[in-house]
Design an enzyme around this catalytic site. Structure first.
Site, PDB file in Angstrom:
ATOM      1  N   HIS A 115       0.832  -1.211   0.000  1.00 55.21           N
ATOM      2  CA  HIS A 115       0.000   0.000   0.000  1.00 55.21           C
ATOM      3  C   HIS A 115       0.865   1.259   0.000  1.00 55.21           C
ATOM      4  CE1 HIS A 115      -3.731  -2.286   1.682  1.00 55.21           C
ATOM      5  NE2 HIS A 115      -3.413  -2.628   0.448  1.00 55.21           N
ATOM      6  N   CYS A 149       9.587  20.796  -8.770  1.00 55.28           N
ATOM      7  CA  CYS A 149       8.852  21.732  -9.639  1.00 55.28           C
ATOM      8  C   CYS A 149       7.932  22.668  -8.874  1.00 55.28           C
ATOM      9  CB  CYS A 149       8.033  20.947 -10.672  1.00 55.28           C
ATOM     10  SG  CYS A 149       6.553  20.180  -9.991  1.00 55.28           S
TER      11      CYS A 149
HETATM   12  N1  APR Z   1      -2.580  -7.619  17.872  1.00 51.94           N
HETATM   13  C1  APR Z   1      -3.105  -8.332  16.841  1.00 51.94           C
HETATM   14  N2  APR Z   1      -4.129  -7.898  16.072  1.00 51.94           N
HETATM   15  C2  APR Z   1      -4.658  -6.691  16.395  1.00 51.94           C
HETATM   16  C3  APR Z   1      -4.174  -5.893  17.450  1.00 51.94           C
HETATM   17  C4  APR Z   1      -3.086  -6.403  18.206  1.00 51.94           C
HETATM   18  N3  APR Z   1      -2.564  -5.709  19.234  1.00 51.94           N
HETATM   19  N4  APR Z   1      -4.938  -4.753  17.521  1.00 51.94           N
HETATM   20  C5  APR Z   1      -5.833  -4.845  16.510  1.00 51.94           C
HETATM   21  N5  APR Z   1      -5.671  -5.999  15.845  1.00 51.94           N
HETATM   22  C6  APR Z   1      -6.385  -6.470  14.668  1.00 51.94           C
HETATM   23  C7  APR Z   1      -7.868  -6.207  14.637  1.00 51.94           C
HETATM   24  O1  APR Z   1      -8.551  -7.284  15.279  1.00 51.94           O
HETATM   25  C8  APR Z   1      -8.139  -6.191  13.122  1.00 51.94           C
HETATM   26  O2  APR Z   1      -8.418  -7.508  12.656  1.00 51.94           O
HETATM   27  O3  APR Z   1      -5.860  -5.753  13.579  1.00 51.94           O
HETATM   28  C9  APR Z   1      -6.819  -5.716  12.523  1.00 51.94           C
HETATM   29  C10 APR Z   1      -6.870  -4.323  11.961  1.00 51.94           C
HETATM   30  O4  APR Z   1      -7.736  -4.352  10.855  1.00 51.94           O
HETATM   31  P1  APR Z   1      -7.903  -3.038   9.988  1.00 51.94           P
HETATM   32  O5  APR Z   1      -8.146  -1.871  10.881  1.00 51.94           O
HETATM   33  O6  APR Z   1      -8.893  -3.365   8.907  1.00 51.94           O
HETATM   34  O7  APR Z   1      -6.473  -2.802   9.344  1.00 51.94           O
HETATM   35  P2  APR Z   1      -5.848  -3.507   8.083  1.00 51.94           P
HETATM   36  O8  APR Z   1      -6.287  -4.928   7.976  1.00 51.94           O
HETATM   37  O9  APR Z   1      -4.397  -3.247   8.148  1.00 51.94           O
HETATM   38  O10 APR Z   1      -6.490  -2.656   6.859  1.00 51.94           O
HETATM   39  C11 APR Z   1      -6.025  -2.948   5.565  1.00 51.94           C
HETATM   40  O11 APR Z   1      -7.242  -1.031   4.729  1.00 51.94           O
HETATM   41  O12 APR Z   1      -7.967   1.160   4.682  1.00 51.94           O
HETATM   42  C12 APR Z   1      -6.992   0.281   4.272  1.00 51.94           C
HETATM   43  O13 APR Z   1      -4.912   1.154   3.684  1.00 51.94           O
HETATM   44  C13 APR Z   1      -5.634   0.680   4.774  1.00 51.94           C
HETATM   45  O14 APR Z   1      -3.730  -0.808   4.807  1.00 51.94           O
HETATM   46  C14 APR Z   1      -5.042  -0.611   5.309  1.00 51.94           C
HETATM   47  C15 APR Z   1      -5.985  -1.674   4.766  1.00 51.94           C
END
Ligand code: APR
Length: 240
Positions: A115, A149
């Protein structure tokens, strides 16, 4: 199946080609938020999520710097977490959806940022200028401008509706298909094409494990097992 520890299903010395797919959850301990779930950034501010769409450029460039530039500033101040360091110590290759550069800071050498990166920036005038470089160079001006630029610059983060870098995506697919253990850590698995990587790894014969603190629903069938826990505890215990 849900298990208590990673070692139960994947003892550290059983696998030699480990590939980690990471999401926002691994960086929570560094002070960075998640996007979904009860206190996720998009949950709390749907307006901010809508502002992350590529078709709103250049009008949303300030919002991009607020979200992604702000995240990167926090990441630089806090540095990598024990979980980032555990993956580096285990010699895992990393495919990350995060843009905080914390895996590189932890010493991981084989990192694919599918990303993009908030530590990098790009000139909005991609046709005639095409500058790309450290975000710090663009942030010398307020609002951030292209140092080449003078046009506005944006964080080099993939926006909703924007194509991923095909080279990064190809590299991610390659890593997922070459590993013997695929470890998804701290990701909701809601965003494609990152969410397609576990099936790729499974099809190539890897043992696939999901580490998630607040799982939302059934485990993706691509995974053999899931550890419900904090990435900081799960990974540091496993890598010990
Ligand atoms: N340890 C393990 N897992 C965790 C923790 C932790 N301490 N804290 C939160 N989580 C988990 C949550 O349960 C959730 O499943 O991390 C996950 C976060 O999910 P999202 O908020 O959806 O983040 P992500 O999966 O990285 O999103 C993917 O979406 O909007 C786009 O660009 C953005 O890269 C991002 C992509």
């Amino acid at each position: 199946m849900d298990v208590k520890t990673l070692a139960e299903v994947a003892p550290r010395d059983r696998f030699t080609r480990i590939c980690a797919l990471t999401g926002a959850g691994i960086s929570v301990a560094a002070g960075l938020g998640t996007f979904r779930g009860p206190d996720g950034l998009w949950t709390m501010s749907p307006k901010m999520e809508r502002a992350m769409h590529v078709h709103l450029l250049p009008g949303n460039v300030d919002a991009l710097w607020t979200v992604w530039g702000g995240m990167h500033d926090v990441a630089v101040r806090s540095g990598p977490t024990p979980a980032h360091k555990a993956l580096a110590a285990a010699g895992a290759t990393v495919i990350t959806q995060n843009v905080d550069e914390l895996h590189q800071a932890a010493g991981s050498v084989d990192v694919v940022e599918i990303h993009g990166s908030a530590g990098q920036a790009r000139c909005l005038d991609e046709d005639f200028c095409g500058w790309t470089g450290p975000a710090a160079e663009a942030k010398r001006t307020d609002p951030p401008q292209c140092p080449q630029c003078g046009e506005p610059a944006r964080p080099a983060v993939v926006l909703f509706g924007e194509m991923l870098d095909p080279v990064a995506l190809g590299a991610a697919r390659q890593l997922a298909s070459e590993c013997d253990m695929f470890l998804a850590v701290g990701t909701s698995g809601r965003v494609a094409p990152a969410s397609w990587l576990a099936p790729t790894a499974r099809a190539a014969g890897a043992y696939c494990v999901n580490v998630d603190l607040y799982p939302d629903g059934e485990l993706d069938p691509a995974f053999h097992a899931r550890v419900v826990g904090d990435a900081q505890d799960v990974l540091t215990e496993w890598a010990r």
